[in-house]
Write an enzyme that holds these catalytic residues in place. Structure first.
Site, PDB file in Angstrom:
ATOM      1  N   HIS A  95     -43.160  -3.635  -7.247  1.00 61.94           N
ATOM      2  CA  HIS A  95     -42.323  -3.971  -6.095  1.00 61.94           C
ATOM      3  C   HIS A  95     -43.122  -4.854  -5.138  1.00 61.94           C
ATOM      4  O   HIS A  95     -44.350  -4.775  -5.069  1.00 61.94           O
ATOM      5  CB  HIS A  95     -41.895  -2.708  -5.347  1.00 61.94           C
ATOM      6  CG  HIS A  95     -41.027  -1.787  -6.132  1.00 61.94           C
ATOM      7  ND1 HIS A  95     -39.728  -2.083  -6.454  1.00 61.94           N
ATOM      8  CD2 HIS A  95     -41.280  -0.551  -6.675  1.00 61.94           C
ATOM      9  CE1 HIS A  95     -39.204  -1.088  -7.142  1.00 61.94           C
ATOM     10  NE2 HIS A  95     -40.128  -0.147  -7.300  1.00 61.94           N
ATOM     11  N   CYS A 106     -39.060  -2.710 -11.966  1.00 53.95           N
ATOM     12  CA  CYS A 106     -39.210  -1.264 -12.059  1.00 53.95           C
ATOM     13  C   CYS A 106     -38.104  -0.668 -12.941  1.00 53.95           C
ATOM     14  O   CYS A 106     -38.094  -0.888 -14.141  1.00 53.95           O
ATOM     15  CB  CYS A 106     -39.249  -0.638 -10.675  1.00 53.95           C
ATOM     16  SG  CYS A 106     -39.986   1.024 -10.677  1.00 53.95           S
TER      17      CYS A 106
END
Length: 509
Positions: free
Chosen positions: A416, A332
Site C-alpha cells: 500500500h 494487496c
C-alpha cells in the site's frame, strides 16, 4: 496550555475526522504540542506505524497534521469488519481476535482500560490531545458499553463539541436530538456545536443558529463552508457513496488517463488511489459494474478485508470476466484475487479457491498478519510503502514488480502507499499509457506529500477562519461550561461505567 476535548458527530461521515485534523493543524501552527486520539475506530482504511503497529488511516493523517509520527496510542482499538457481523479486533496495533457483534461485548470490558491507558500516556506526553468520537454519541442502544464517545468523555472529563453535516439535511434536528437523547451526566459535557459542509447564503442560516442556541443553551462554535478537493485519508467507505470522479480532467499532454477503481463490498485502503487523482490529466472513479470499465485505461483492484468473498462478488457481477484483456493493477487483496489459486484457512476458512489466473502466482493465508514498512525499487525509482495482509503471495513467473509481479498488462503488489512515491507513480503511469495506447504524459513536478500538506493547511485554515478559536481554547483549558441546561426528555438514566479508579479521572490536569 494543557487540556483535551472530544469531537463527536451526529452521524458517521459528519466530518469528525477532518475537524479533528483541522484543530490539530491549527494548534500545531500555534506552537502547541498536540496529538490526536481515537479510542475505537471501525475502518478498513488502516496504516502501519514505524514500529509495525496497525492503526486507522485517519489517525495517521491527524498525526501528520500535528507534525508527528503516528503511534498505536493514537488509535488503541481498531475494528476491521470482514462481514456484516464479524470483525477483526486490533488492539494496540496487533490483531487480537475475530469476533461477532455480540462476542465483542464480552471483549469490550477488557479493552476499556487499554483505551484509557493509551489516552493517559498521550496526555502525559503532549500539552493537548484532540480526541475523535466514533459514529454518534446518540446511539443509545450502545451507550452501556461505550468507550469511544460519552463513555470516554465521562471517563476523562472531556468537553465535547458535536459536528453536524448540513449538506445531508436535518442538521438542527440532528444537533438537538443528539443532546436530548443523552442522559443528564452526558449532556453536561456537550459544550456546543460545529456545522460542517455549508454552502449557500449565511443570512438564511443565521436564524437557525440563534434558535439552536436558544433551544439548547449551547453555542454554535462555527460554520465550516463546503470545501472541494478534500478527499484526505477518509476512514469510512460510506464517504464513497457521494464521491464523484476526481482528478484533473484537463490533460497535461494531449489526452486524459481514465482510472476505474473496483468498489469491492469489503474494500480496504481505497486511499491508495488518491495519489493517482493528484496527477493532472488523470481521472479516478469508483465502479461496480462491467459497463463502467468500457473506457478505462487502467482498472485498479484494491485491497479487501474479505478476499475470497469479494472474489465471488467479482464473478457474480461479471466484473471478473470484464477484467480479462484489460490493463489492471491489483493491490494487496486485489493482487491475491489475480493469482491462480488461493489457499485460505484463516480469513474465510474456504480452503482452496480458484483465483482469476491473470498473474502467475499462488496465495497461502497465514495466521500471523504481516505488518511492515518495506522499501524497494521499481522503474529505477525508490519506493517506500506499507503492508497489511494475512495472504502471502508467491510469484511463480512473470516480471518482478515491487514485491509482486507483472504479466503483460497486469501488475500486482501487496504494498500500500506505493503510488504516493512521485517518481515511481509517474513512471508507472507512463507505462500504463504506453500499454493502453493513450497519448498521455505525466506532469514532472507533482508532489503528493506537498499536496497532502496543502490539504492539511486548508483544514487548519477552516478552523482558524470559521470557528471561534478563543472558545476552543477555553474548552481545552477549562472543560465544558458549568450549568449547561438539560434538554427534555434528557434520556433515561443508565448506570455509567465506573472509571473513578483511573488516573485520568478526577482532579485538575
Amino acid at each position: 496550555m494543557r487540556g483535551s476535548l472530544l469531537v463527536a458527530g451526529t452521524t458517521s461521515d459528519a466530518g469528525k475526522s477532518v475537524v479533528t485534523a483541522g484543530i490539530c493543524r491549527w494548534l500545531a501552527r500555534q506552537g502547541v504540542k498536540v496529538a490526536p486520539y481515537k479510542a475505537q475506530n471501525m475502518s478498513l482504511n488502516s496504516f502501519v506505524t514505524a514500529d509495525g503497529a496497525e492503526i486507522g488511516r485517519a489517525q495517521a493523517m491527524q498525526a501528520a497534521a500535528c507534525g508527528l509520527e503516528p503511534s498505536a496510542d493514537m488509535n488503541p482499538i481498531l475494528l476491521k469488519p470482514g462481514s456484516d457481523r464479524r470483525s477483526q479486533v486490533v488492539v494496540m496495533g496487533r490483531p487480537l481476535a475475530d469476533v461477532d457483534a455480540m462476542e465483542y461485548w464480552d471483549v469490550k470490558d477488557r479493552l476499556r482500560q487499554v483505551a484509557v491507558d493509551a489516552l493517559e500516556r498521550l496526555r502525559d506526553t503532549y500539552d493537548v490531545v484532540v480526541c475523535e468520537g466514533a459514529g454518534s454519541p446518540a446511539e443509545i442502544n450502545l451507550r452501556r458499553g461505550d468507550i469511544a464517545n460519552m463513555g470516554l468523555a465521562r471517563a476523562a472529563s472531556l468537553p465535547v463539541i458535536v459536528v453536524g453535516d448540513i449538506d445531508r439535511g436535518g442538521v438542527f434536528a440532528s444537533l438537538y436530538g443528539t443532546v436530548a437523547l443523552l442522559e443528564p451526566a452526558d449532556q453536561a459535557l456537550i459544550a456546543g456545536f460545529v456545522i460542517n459542509k455549508f454552502r449557500g447564503a449565511r443570512e438564511l442560516l443565521e436564524p437557525g443558529l440563534d434558535m439552536i442556541r436558544d433551544l439548547t443553551g449551547r453555542e454554535v462554535y462555527g460554520v465550516l463552508p463546503w470545501l472541494d478537493g478534500l478527499w484526505l485519508d477518509v476512514e469510512d467507505s460510506l464517504a464513497l457513496d457521494n464521491r464523484p470522479a476526481i482528478g484533473a480532467r484537463t490533460p497535461y499532454g494531449r489526452q486524459t488517463l481514465r482510472v476505474a477503481v473496483v468498489r469491492l463490498p469489503r474494500i480496504s485502503n481505497f486511499t491508495d488511489v488518491d495519489a493517482l487523482a493528484s496527477e493532472p490529466g488523470v481521472v479516478v472513479r469508483f465502479v461496480t459494474s462491467p459497463a463502467e470499465l468500457d473506457d478505462a485505461d487502467l482498472v485498479v483492484l484494491p485491497g479487501s478485508r474479505a478476499t475470497v468473498s469479494d472474489l465471488a462478488w467479482l464473478r457474480a457481477t461479471g466484473l471478473a470476466d470484464a477484467l480479462r484483456g484489460r490493463v489492471v493493477l491489483g493491490i494487496c487483496g486485489g493482487y491475491q484475487m489475480l493469482a491462480r489459486t488461493i489457499h485460505d484457512g484463516v480469513e474465510s476458512g474456504a480452503g482452496r479457491v480458484e483465483g482469476l489466473g491473470l498473474l502467475p502466482a499462488t496465495v497461502e493465508f497465514a495466521a500471523e498478519k504481516t505488518l511492515g514498512r518495506p522499501v524497494g525499487e521499481a522503474y529505477g525509482c525508490r519506493v517506500a510503502a506499507y503492508e497489511i495482509h494475512h495472504g502471502v503471495v508467491t510469484a511463480e513467473g512473470g516480471d518482478p514488480f515491487l514485491d509482486g509481479c507483472r504479466s503483460g498488462s497486469v501488475w500486482g503488489t501487496t504494498w500500500h502507499g506505493a503510488l504516493e512515491n512521485d517518481d515511481f507513480r509517474r513512471a508507472f503511469l507512463a507505462d500504463v499509457a504506453a500499454v493502453s495506447g493513450r497519448d498521455f504524459t505525466p506532469a514532472p513536478d507533482v508532489s503528493f506529500a506537498a499536496l497532502r500538506e496543502e490539504r492539511l493547511d486548508a483544514l487548519g485554515d477552516l478552523i482558524e477562519h470559521h470557528v471561534d478559536t478563543a472558545a476552543l481554547l477555553r474548552l481545552l483549558e477549562g472543560g465544558a461550561p458549568r450549568g449547561l441546561p438539560l434538554l427534555p426528555p434528557g434520556g433515561a438514566p443508565r448506570e455509567a461505567p465506573d472509571f473513578s479508579h483511573n488516573r485520568s479521572v478526577g482532579g485538575e490536569r
